[in-house]
Motif scaffolding. Structure first.
Motif, PDB file in Angstrom:
ATOM      1  N   VAL A  76       0.852  -1.188   0.000  1.00 10.09           N
ATOM      2  CA  VAL A  76       0.000   0.000   0.000  1.00 10.09           C
ATOM      3  C   VAL A  76       0.890   1.240   0.000  1.00 10.09           C
ATOM      4  CG1 VAL A  76      -1.801   1.260   1.251  1.00 10.09           C
ATOM      5  CG2 VAL A  76      -1.788  -1.237   1.256  1.00 10.09           C
ATOM      6  N   ARG A  77       0.629   2.114  -0.942  1.00 12.40           N
ATOM      7  CA  ARG A  77       1.363   3.378  -1.016  1.00 12.40           C
ATOM      8  C   ARG A  77       0.967   4.272   0.169  1.00 12.40           C
ATOM      9  NH1 ARG A  77       2.835   4.234  -6.775  1.00 12.40           N
ATOM     10  NH2 ARG A  77       1.807   2.595  -7.964  1.00 12.40           N
ATOM     11  N   PRO A  78       1.791   5.251   0.511  1.00 10.89           N
ATOM     12  CA  PRO A  78       1.450   6.152   1.622  1.00 10.89           C
ATOM     13  C   PRO A  78       0.106   6.860   1.447  1.00 10.89           C
ATOM     14  CG  PRO A  78       3.761   6.368   1.092  1.00 10.89           C
ATOM     15  CD  PRO A  78       3.161   5.475   0.027  1.00 10.89           C
ATOM     16  N   ASP A  79      -0.328   7.079   0.194  1.00 10.57           N
ATOM     17  CA  ASP A  79      -1.619   7.744  -0.025  1.00 10.57           C
ATOM     18  C   ASP A  79      -2.788   6.762  -0.069  1.00 10.57           C
ATOM     19  OD1 ASP A  79      -1.426   6.520  -2.514  1.00 10.57           O
ATOM     20  OD2 ASP A  79      -1.314   8.391  -3.651  1.00 10.57           O
ATOM     21  N   GLY A  80      -2.518   5.466   0.228  1.00  7.27           N
ATOM     22  CA  GLY A  80      -3.574   4.469   0.297  1.00  7.27           C
ATOM     23  C   GLY A  80      -3.823   3.690  -0.984  1.00  7.27           C
ATOM     24  N   ARG A  81      -3.215   4.112  -2.085  1.00  2.03           N
ATOM     25  CA  ARG A  81      -3.401   3.385  -3.339  1.00  2.03           C
ATOM     26  C   ARG A  81      -2.585   2.093  -3.314  1.00  2.03           C
ATOM     27  NH1 ARG A  81      -1.275   6.114  -7.878  1.00  2.03           N
ATOM     28  NH2 ARG A  81       0.153   7.107  -6.439  1.00  2.03           N
ATOM     29  N   PRO A  82      -3.082   1.035  -3.962  1.00  2.00           N
ATOM     30  CA  PRO A  82      -2.340  -0.226  -3.994  1.00  2.00           C
ATOM     31  C   PRO A  82      -1.162  -0.165  -4.966  1.00  2.00           C
ATOM     32  CG  PRO A  82      -4.357  -0.430  -5.259  1.00  2.00           C
ATOM     33  CD  PRO A  82      -4.384   0.939  -4.619  1.00  2.00           C
ATOM     34  N   HIS A  83      -0.197  -1.027  -4.720  1.00  3.81           N
ATOM     35  CA  HIS A  83       0.955  -1.196  -5.603  1.00  3.81           C
ATOM     36  C   HIS A  83       1.225  -2.697  -5.707  1.00  3.81           C
ATOM     37  CE1 HIS A  83       5.338  -1.492  -6.492  1.00  3.81           C
ATOM     38  NE2 HIS A  83       5.026  -0.533  -7.337  1.00  3.81           N
ATOM     39  N   VAL A  84       1.350  -3.193  -6.922  1.00  2.00           N
ATOM     40  CA  VAL A  84       1.609  -4.614  -7.155  1.00  2.00           C
ATOM     41  C   VAL A  84       2.780  -4.741  -8.108  1.00  2.00           C
ATOM     42  CG1 VAL A  84       0.668  -6.797  -8.008  1.00  2.00           C
ATOM     43  CG2 VAL A  84      -0.833  -5.178  -6.834  1.00  2.00           C
ATOM     44  N   THR A  85       3.690  -5.658  -7.798  1.00  2.00           N
ATOM     45  CA  THR A  85       4.849  -5.866  -8.662  1.00  2.00           C
ATOM     46  C   THR A  85       5.314  -7.317  -8.582  1.00  2.00           C
ATOM     47  OG1 THR A  85       7.036  -4.983  -9.250  1.00  2.00           O
ATOM     48  CG2 THR A  85       6.557  -5.227  -6.911  1.00  2.00           C
ATOM     49  N   PRO A  86       5.806  -7.882  -9.696  1.00  2.00           N
ATOM     50  CA  PRO A  86       6.349  -9.239  -9.643  1.00  2.00           C
ATOM     51  C   PRO A  86       7.745  -9.240  -9.047  1.00  2.00           C
ATOM     52  CG  PRO A  86       6.524  -8.385 -11.868  1.00  2.00           C
ATOM     53  CD  PRO A  86       5.821  -7.336 -11.054  1.00  2.00           C
ATOM     54  N   LEU A  87       8.086 -10.341  -8.394  1.00  2.00           N
ATOM     55  CA  LEU A  87       9.440 -10.503  -7.876  1.00  2.00           C
ATOM     56  C   LEU A  87       9.722 -11.978  -7.618  1.00  2.00           C
ATOM     57  CD1 LEU A  87       8.646 -11.066  -4.740  1.00  2.00           C
ATOM     58  CD2 LEU A  87       8.998  -8.656  -4.449  1.00  2.00           C
ATOM     59  N   LEU A  88      10.964 -12.262  -7.299  1.00  2.00           N
ATOM     60  CA  LEU A  88      11.385 -13.606  -6.931  1.00  2.00           C
ATOM     61  C   LEU A  88      11.344 -13.723  -5.414  1.00  2.00           C
ATOM     62  CD1 LEU A  88      14.543 -13.964  -9.216  1.00  2.00           C
ATOM     63  CD2 LEU A  88      12.149 -14.425  -9.771  1.00  2.00           C
ATOM     64  N   ALA A  89      11.070 -14.927  -4.929  1.00  2.00           N
ATOM     65  CA  ALA A  89      11.053 -15.152  -3.483  1.00  2.00           C
ATOM     66  C   ALA A  89      11.459 -16.588  -3.204  1.00  2.00           C
ATOM     67  CB  ALA A  89       9.672 -14.867  -2.904  1.00  2.00           C
ATOM     68  N   VAL A  90      11.977 -16.811  -2.018  1.00  2.00           N
ATOM     69  CA  VAL A  90      12.353 -18.165  -1.592  1.00  2.00           C
ATOM     70  C   VAL A  90      11.624 -18.507  -0.303  1.00  2.00           C
ATOM     71  CG1 VAL A  90      14.614 -18.119  -2.739  1.00  2.00           C
ATOM     72  CG2 VAL A  90      14.429 -17.372  -0.362  1.00  2.00           C
ATOM     73  N   TRP A  91      11.301 -19.800  -0.158  1.00  2.00           N
ATOM     74  CA  TRP A  91      10.640 -20.324   1.038  1.00  2.00           C
ATOM     75  C   TRP A  91      11.708 -20.977   1.894  1.00  2.00           C
ATOM     76  CZ3 TRP A  91       6.171 -19.910   3.491  1.00  2.00           C
ATOM     77  CH2 TRP A  91       5.819 -20.874   4.427  1.00  2.00           C
TER      78      TRP A  91
END
Length: 167
Positions: free
Chosen positions: A40-55
């Protein structure tokens, strides 16, 4: 460790569906190559982005540059969602993991996470461990975050079933 509370939501499931076991979800989280991070951006709008992650150790780990939008968002609001799955309608398992992140700063844990990136994604994703972050040979820094699930959802396809896991 005891597992999460597992519930099948019959409202969104086929009549013959059963709850997906957490072990199947964990395996999928470990194998998934691409995740989508929602913040969530500081102004309340959503932000979505792809990334890599490990479990690793019952948590998802990902990294980002300190000047990237997702790093700024997480500094203001640590609550986020990581999703992964398939773009197929009739097969697979889509997963949504909700929780609050924390920065990983200790060298031993950073080293284990860096090793896990190489094991999962190959030597192209080799990170050096610097002071409280990943570094690279050209001086870049990547902050590392841990997302330990509070709640997760699984959406099985084929025999459609919506499972919720509460931790």
């Amino acid at each position: 460790m005891t597992g999460p509370v597992t519930e099948l939501d019959s409202r969104f499931s086929s009549p013959d569906a059963t709850a997906t076991p957490w072990t199947a979800a964990r395996e999928r989280l470990g194998d998934a190559e691409v995740f989508w991070l929602s913040t969530v951006r500081p102004d309340g709008r959503p932000h979505v982005t792809p990334l890599l992650a490990v479990w690793l150790d019952e948590a998802l780990y990902f990294c980002t540059g300190p000047d990237e939008r997702k790093a700024h968002n997480l500094a203001q609001n640590a609550n986020c969602i990581l999703t992964t799955g398939t773009s197929s309608l009739h097969k697979g398992l889509d997963l949504v993991v909700e929780g609050a992140v924390r920065r990983v700063k200790d060298t031993a844990t950073l080293r284990r996470i860096a090793d896990e990136y190489v094991a999962k994604y190959g030597s192209e994703w080799t990170f050096d461990v610097g002071e409280e972050a990943f570094t690279n040979q050209v001086g870049g820094v990547a902050l590392v975050f841990e997302l330990r699930p509070d709640t997760a959802f699984g959406f099985a396809k084929g025999v459609y079933g919506q499972t919720r896991w509460r931790f």
